[in-house]
Design a protein around this motif. Structure first.
Motif, PDB file in Angstrom:
ATOM      1  N   ASP A 251       1.520   5.139  -2.220  1.00  0.00           N
ATOM      2  CA  ASP A 251       1.242   6.212  -1.260  1.00  0.00           C
ATOM      3  C   ASP A 251       1.575   5.777   0.174  1.00  0.00           C
ATOM      4  O   ASP A 251       1.814   6.605   1.042  1.00  0.00           O
ATOM      5  N   TYR A 252       1.550   4.467   0.416  1.00  0.00           N
ATOM      6  CA  TYR A 252       1.899   3.940   1.738  1.00  0.00           C
ATOM      7  C   TYR A 252       3.387   3.583   1.807  1.00  0.00           C
ATOM      8  O   TYR A 252       4.035   3.775   2.826  1.00  0.00           O
ATOM      9  N   LEU A 253       3.862   3.006   0.702  1.00  0.00           N
ATOM     10  CA  LEU A 253       5.204   2.425   0.669  1.00  0.00           C
ATOM     11  C   LEU A 253       5.907   2.935  -0.583  1.00  0.00           C
ATOM     12  O   LEU A 253       5.847   2.292  -1.638  1.00  0.00           O
ATOM     13  N   PRO A 254       6.539   4.112  -0.489  1.00  0.00           N
ATOM     14  CA  PRO A 254       7.086   4.736  -1.698  1.00  0.00           C
ATOM     15  C   PRO A 254       8.206   3.924  -2.354  1.00  0.00           C
ATOM     16  O   PRO A 254       8.334   3.926  -3.564  1.00  0.00           O
ATOM     17  N   GLY A 255       8.985   3.183  -1.562  1.00  0.00           N
ATOM     18  CA  GLY A 255      10.084   2.401  -2.157  1.00  0.00           C
ATOM     19  C   GLY A 255       9.712   0.937  -2.251  1.00  0.00           C
ATOM     20  O   GLY A 255       8.555   0.585  -2.410  1.00  0.00           O
ATOM     21  N   GLU A 256      10.744   0.110  -2.161  1.00  0.00           N
ATOM     22  CA  GLU A 256      10.546  -1.341  -2.241  1.00  0.00           C
ATOM     23  C   GLU A 256      10.063  -1.889  -0.889  1.00  0.00           C
ATOM     24  O   GLU A 256      10.509  -1.421   0.157  1.00  0.00           O
ATOM     25  N   ASP A 308      -4.719   1.541   6.308  1.00  0.00           N
ATOM     26  CA  ASP A 308      -5.735   2.388   6.939  1.00  0.00           C
ATOM     27  C   ASP A 308      -6.201   3.443   5.938  1.00  0.00           C
ATOM     28  O   ASP A 308      -5.437   3.842   5.042  1.00  0.00           O
ATOM     29  N   THR A 309      -7.449   3.871   6.072  1.00  0.00           N
ATOM     30  CA  THR A 309      -7.989   4.830   5.093  1.00  0.00           C
ATOM     31  C   THR A 309      -7.341   6.204   5.214  1.00  0.00           C
ATOM     32  O   THR A 309      -7.383   6.988   4.277  1.00  0.00           O
ATOM     33  N   ALA A 310      -6.709   6.485   6.366  1.00  0.00           N
ATOM     34  CA  ALA A 310      -6.043   7.776   6.544  1.00  0.00           C
ATOM     35  C   ALA A 310      -4.690   7.798   5.818  1.00  0.00           C
ATOM     36  O   ALA A 310      -4.010   8.826   5.790  1.00  0.00           O
ATOM     37  N   VAL A 311      -4.299   6.665   5.238  1.00  0.00           N
ATOM     38  CA  VAL A 311      -3.041   6.514   4.490  1.00  0.00           C
ATOM     39  C   VAL A 311      -1.835   6.874   5.368  1.00  0.00           C
ATOM     40  O   VAL A 311      -0.987   7.691   5.007  1.00  0.00           O
ATOM     41  N   THR A 312      -1.795   6.244   6.576  1.00  0.00           N
ATOM     42  CA  THR A 312      -0.645   6.463   7.462  1.00  0.00           C
ATOM     43  C   THR A 312       0.102   5.158   7.730  1.00  0.00           C
ATOM     44  O   THR A 312       1.274   5.198   8.096  1.00  0.00           O
ATOM     45  N   SER A 313      -0.570   4.020   7.582  1.00  0.00           N
ATOM     46  CA  SER A 313       0.016   2.769   8.075  1.00  0.00           C
ATOM     47  C   SER A 313      -0.327   1.611   7.145  1.00  0.00           C
ATOM     48  O   SER A 313      -1.377   1.614   6.502  1.00  0.00           O
ATOM     49  N   TRP A 314       0.584   0.637   7.113  1.00  0.00           N
ATOM     50  CA  TRP A 314       0.303  -0.590   6.363  1.00  0.00           C
ATOM     51  C   TRP A 314       0.934  -1.772   7.082  1.00  0.00           C
ATOM     52  O   TRP A 314       1.811  -1.598   7.943  1.00  0.00           O
ATOM     53  N   ALA A 315       0.469  -2.959   6.729  1.00  0.00           N
ATOM     54  CA  ALA A 315       1.067  -4.184   7.277  1.00  0.00           C
ATOM     55  C   ALA A 315       0.941  -5.278   6.233  1.00  0.00           C
ATOM     56  O   ALA A 315       0.052  -5.228   5.376  1.00  0.00           O
ATOM     57  N   THR A 316       1.858  -6.248   6.279  1.00  0.00           N
ATOM     58  CA  THR A 316       1.688  -7.463   5.482  1.00  0.00           C
ATOM     59  C   THR A 316       1.830  -8.668   6.404  1.00  0.00           C
ATOM     60  O   THR A 316       2.583  -8.636   7.370  1.00  0.00           O
ATOM     61  N   VAL A 317       1.087  -9.712   6.082  1.00  0.00           N
ATOM     62  CA  VAL A 317       1.216 -10.994   6.780  1.00  0.00           C
ATOM     63  C   VAL A 317       1.200 -12.061   5.709  1.00  0.00           C
ATOM     64  O   VAL A 317       0.320 -12.060   4.838  1.00  0.00           O
ATOM     65  N   GLN A 330       5.086  -4.400   9.668  1.00  0.00           N
ATOM     66  CA  GLN A 330       4.160  -3.308   9.984  1.00  0.00           C
ATOM     67  C   GLN A 330       4.895  -1.979   9.915  1.00  0.00           C
ATOM     68  O   GLN A 330       6.031  -1.862  10.387  1.00  0.00           O
ATOM     69  N   SER A 331       4.223  -0.993   9.340  1.00  0.00           N
ATOM     70  CA  SER A 331       4.842   0.321   9.179  1.00  0.00           C
ATOM     71  C   SER A 331       3.823   1.410   9.466  1.00  0.00           C
ATOM     72  O   SER A 331       2.635   1.258   9.136  1.00  0.00           O
TER      73      SER A 331
END
Ligand SMILES: C[S@@+](CC[C@H](N)C(=O)[O-])C[C@H]1O[C@@H](n2cnc3c(N)ncnc32)[C@H](O)[C@@H]1O
Length: 379
Positions: A251-256, A308-317, A330-331
């Motif tokens: 839901d955050y990252l539809p592709g790879e 985020d709980t609003a399902v708008t953003s994600w990040a990896t570290v 970050q996206s």
């Protein structure tokens, strides 16, 4: 050793450790903890939650009943499939029980509501000290409620035992002088301050999404606002209605991965947040709508995923052993790692405070976390 001797030893140990106050000692000495435990219990003595059956191992069972350890009594909301993934009901660790009772500062004459009846043991302690007519306890699980009611009656205690959602409080007996929750929450429900007398106290574990957990002690004012500090770290099971699974990664990252994310680098190892209880708790209080997942990628490396709980953003570290800079992706409209890093910087600049310097203000509109004083909010 008899049950009475074991109980006396537990009272002595809790007193010696400074956890058990003189006003609660007679109740802990009088209430038989073993009478509230079922035939099969699960206790972690250092190698995972191992089952113990009373009929098969009576000596061990009785020793565990009076050990200073949490005793799991139900898994997976009572699903009878043997999977045993998540403990969902227990008798809490005696040290935690008596320290929270000390925080509660309940005294004879006080009317008390307990949320999370569990085995009924804590309700029995409250009833022993305050009297049956002054104690109500609410449990969400029908089977657990029935068991607690029977155990309480069998041990000679008759508080009001209600099956329902404790997040709604129990308006029938309100207002209360004290509300104590023995189940953890993300947010203190507005019903609790509303059902507490001005000057009354609410004690509850709080577990923000991003990690860490601590007991908060709130005092309610005349306007229904509750405010107070955290007293100690805690690790309680979650209120059923406030468990949070999070949305699927798709839901955050539809592709790879890395999708459309922006790349950057940080000098802050995510382990300095994710593996440090105080840092994690401080960041979690500042970012109540951010949660995480962890995944390993070999040779001790791991990725901290933030959402985020609003399902708008994600990040990896990525945490890579031996490295001094760490890749960030970050996206979305929010830069979640930047937000965590800023919260971590504030925690560092404040002298790396433990939970006792943080507090909460709860109003009918929601809750705000603060550092040192209510007029210094984190968000
Ligand atoms: C740690 S146990 C409580 C320990 C208990 N006070 C004792 O002395 O044994 C937490 C309990 O909270 C219950 N619980 C979870 N969500 C609840 C809710 N919304 N309302 C009331 N009880 C809830 C669980 O079913 C579980 O029995």
């Amino acid at each position: 050793m008899s049950a009475d001797e074991r109980r006396a030893a537990l009272v002595a140990a809790l007193t010696e450790a400074g956890s058990l106050t003189a006003d609660w000692a007679p109740s802990v000495a009088a209430v038989p903890r073993h009478a509230f435990l079922p035939e099969t219990i699960w206790v972690d003595e250092g190698d995972g939650n191992a089952a113990c059956s009373r009929s098969e191992e009576p000596e061990r069972w009785m020793r565990l009943a009076y050990a200073d350890l949490p005793v799991v009594t139900q898994w997976d909301d009572g699903a009878d499939d043997g999977a045993r993934v998540t403990p969902t009901s227990s008798a809490s660790m005696p040290t935690v029980v008596v320290e929270m009772l000390a925080d509660l500062d309940a005294a004879p004459g006080h009317r008390v509501l307990e949320v999370g009846t569990g085995t009924g043991y804590n309700a029995a302690l409250l009833t022993h000290r305050l009297g049956a007519g002054m104690v109500s306890t609410v449990e969400v699980d029908g089977w657990v409620t029935a068991r607690a009611r029977t155990a309480l009656r069998g041990a000679g205690f008759t508080p009001e035992v209600v099956c329902g959602d404790g997040a709604l409080g129990w308006g029938v007996r309100a207002p209360y002088d004290r509300i104590i929750s023995t189940v953890s929450l993300r947010r203190i429900p507005p019903a609790w301050p509303a059902q507490t007398r001005p000057g009354g106290v609410i004690v509850s574990p709080v577990s923000p999404l991003l990690g860490g957990g601590a007991v908060v002690r709130l005092t309610v004012d005349g306007g229904g606002v509750a405010c107070g500090r955290f007293t100690r770290s805690s690790a309680f099971m979650m209120l059923r209605q406030q468990r949070y699974e999070g949305a699927p990664v798709d839901d955050y990252l539809p592709g790879e991965w890395p999708g459309d994310s922006a790349q950057s680098w940080t000098k802050l190892d995510p382990g300095a947040v994710g593996d440090d209880w105080s840092a994690q708790f401080a960041c979690a209080l500042a970012l109540p709508d951010v949660y995480y997942r962890r995944s390993g990628f070999g040779e001790g490396g791991w990725t901290w995923w933030l959402f985020d709980t609003a399902v708008t953003s994600w990040a990896t570290v990525d945490s890579v052993p031996g490295e001094s800079r760490f890749e960030v992706r970050q996206s979305g409209p929010r830069r979640l790692w930047d937000e965590v890093e800023a919260a971590h910087d504030r925690w560092e600049s404040a002298g790396r405070p433990g939970c006792e310097r943080y507090g909460l203000t709860v109003t009918p509109a929601g809750q705000t976390a603060w550092l040192d004083e209510p007029d210094n909010p984190l968000e």
